[in-house]
Design an enzyme around this catalytic site. Structure first.
Site, short mmCIF file in Angstrom:
data_model
loop_
_atom_site.label_atom_id
_atom_site.label_comp_id
_atom_site.label_asym_id
_atom_site.label_seq_id
_atom_site.Cartn_x
_atom_site.Cartn_y
_atom_site.Cartn_z
N ASP A 102 -0.33 1.62 -2.04
CA ASP A 102 -0.72 2.99 -1.77
C ASP A 102 -2.22 2.99 -1.52
O ASP A 102 -2.96 2.32 -2.24
CB ASP A 102 -0.44 3.89 -2.98
CG ASP A 102 1.04 4.17 -3.19
OD1 ASP A 102 1.88 3.60 -2.47
OD2 ASP A 102 1.35 4.97 -4.11
N HIS A 159 2.19 -5.44 -3.11
CA HIS A 159 3.51 -5.96 -2.74
C HIS A 159 3.46 -6.70 -1.42
O HIS A 159 2.50 -6.59 -0.65
CB HIS A 159 4.51 -4.80 -2.67
CG HIS A 159 4.73 -4.11 -3.98
ND1 HIS A 159 5.87 -4.28 -4.72
CD2 HIS A 159 3.93 -3.28 -4.70
CE1 HIS A 159 5.79 -3.56 -5.83
NE2 HIS A 159 4.61 -2.95 -5.84
N SER A 263 -9.30 -1.18 -6.07
CA SER A 263 -10.22 -1.76 -5.11
C SER A 263 -9.66 -1.71 -3.70
O SER A 263 -9.18 -0.67 -3.26
CB SER A 263 -10.57 -3.20 -5.50
OG SER A 263 -11.64 -3.66 -4.72
#
Length: 301
Positions: A102, A159, A263
């Site tokens: 995200d 992911h 980050s």
């Protein structure tokens, strides 16, 4: 200019004023302090801070596998919380490259030789980003890149954009400047200066790199195969190879690592291997599993 790379307004004085003190910060000591503080299990300390954090950043806990923010043993466990099953469906099939996180698209597009676009008037070097080895960088020259910024409110597990076999990992020591948009506009070569962990994969699109870039208060980066890679920070580039018969193989969408605090992730692909989704542009939001682009799968034998 690559159609997916934006050319926003250049930096303004306030950007420089925000960034200048960062050159003086003791980056790693501050991050080590945060590393310890976010693992404090005392409810009287961690619960008020967690409540404040949820309110301050508008965290959507309905997506979490554990929606009670106070049920986590410490703040870092809350920050790296898992999502409930089905919260991030993967777009398309195996030919679709999906967002690993995200976040917000900082930039994406073509790598020009060995130069990667950072912000208007600023670029950074591919070889330096990957730890200084020209052979490691060679497969990505004139390839494609995407830089994705994770804000404090975002989900912070990383992911797989494509199924792949791990071929190598590199830890590159460095500074821990903030990676927010204002700092990105003014600090030269920011992503090739900050501490980072590079994961290299062999995929159906050829070589793929997932670069996990640290930042201020983000001195801890984990992978599922090696655990916590940093800290300690170290002073030299460290590289690991993984023989084909022993290397981890991860499916598309499988967790590969996480930031303990947040980050930036940079994805790298080789030349003519990926066609970006035409709807993507700098500044746009992303959710893990959303389509980034597509590849041409090898013909079945």
């Amino acid at each position: 200019m690559d159609p997916h790379v934006s050319a926003p307004a250049g930096p303004v004085l306030v950007d420089y004023l925000k960034a200048l003190p960062q050159y003086l910060y003791p980056h790693h000591p501050l991050s080590r302090m945060m590393h310890a503080a976010t693992r404090c299990c005392c409810p009287r300390l961690k619960n008020p801070f967690t409540r404040w954090f949820v309110r301050r950043f508008g965290i959507d806990l309905s997506e979490a596998a554990q929606p009670d923010p106070l049920a986590y043993p410490h703040f870092n466990a809350f920050f790296t919380r898992a999502l409930r099953e089905g919260a991030r469906p993967l777009a398309g099939g195996e030919a679709v490259v999906v967002s690993p996180v995200d976040g917000t698209v900082s930039q994406l597009g073509a790598i020009r030789g060995g130069d990667i676009f950072q912000a208007k008037g600023r670029r950074f070097d591919l070889t330096t980003l990957l730890g200084g080895d020209p052979a490691r960088a060679a497969p990505f020259r004139d390839g494609a890149f995407a830089t994705i910024y994770l804000s404090p409110r975002d989900y912070h597990r990383i992911h797989m954009p494509l199924a792949g076999r791990l071929t190598g990992m590199v830890h590159v020591p460095g500074r821990l400047f903030s990676v927010n948009p204002a700092t990105t506009r003014v600090i030269p070569g920011l992503f090739a200066r900050n501490e980072r962990v590079v994961a290299l994969f062999d995929t159906a699109a050829g070589p793929m790199a997932v670069v996990m870039v640290g930042a201020i208060f983000v001195g801890s980066i984990e992978t599922v195969w090696a655990g916590e890679v940093t800290p300690p920070a170290g002073s030299r580039v460290s590289a690991w190879g993984y023989p084909a018969d022993e290397a981890p193989r991860l499916v598309r969408g499988e967790e590969l690592g996480r930031f303990n605090m947040g980050s930036t992730v940079i994805l790298l692909f080789g030349r003519d291997r990926l066609e970006w989704d035409e709807r993507l542009a700098a500044g746009g939001g992303l959710r893990m599993g959303q389509a980034l682009g597509s590849i041409e799968l090898p013909a079945a034998r």
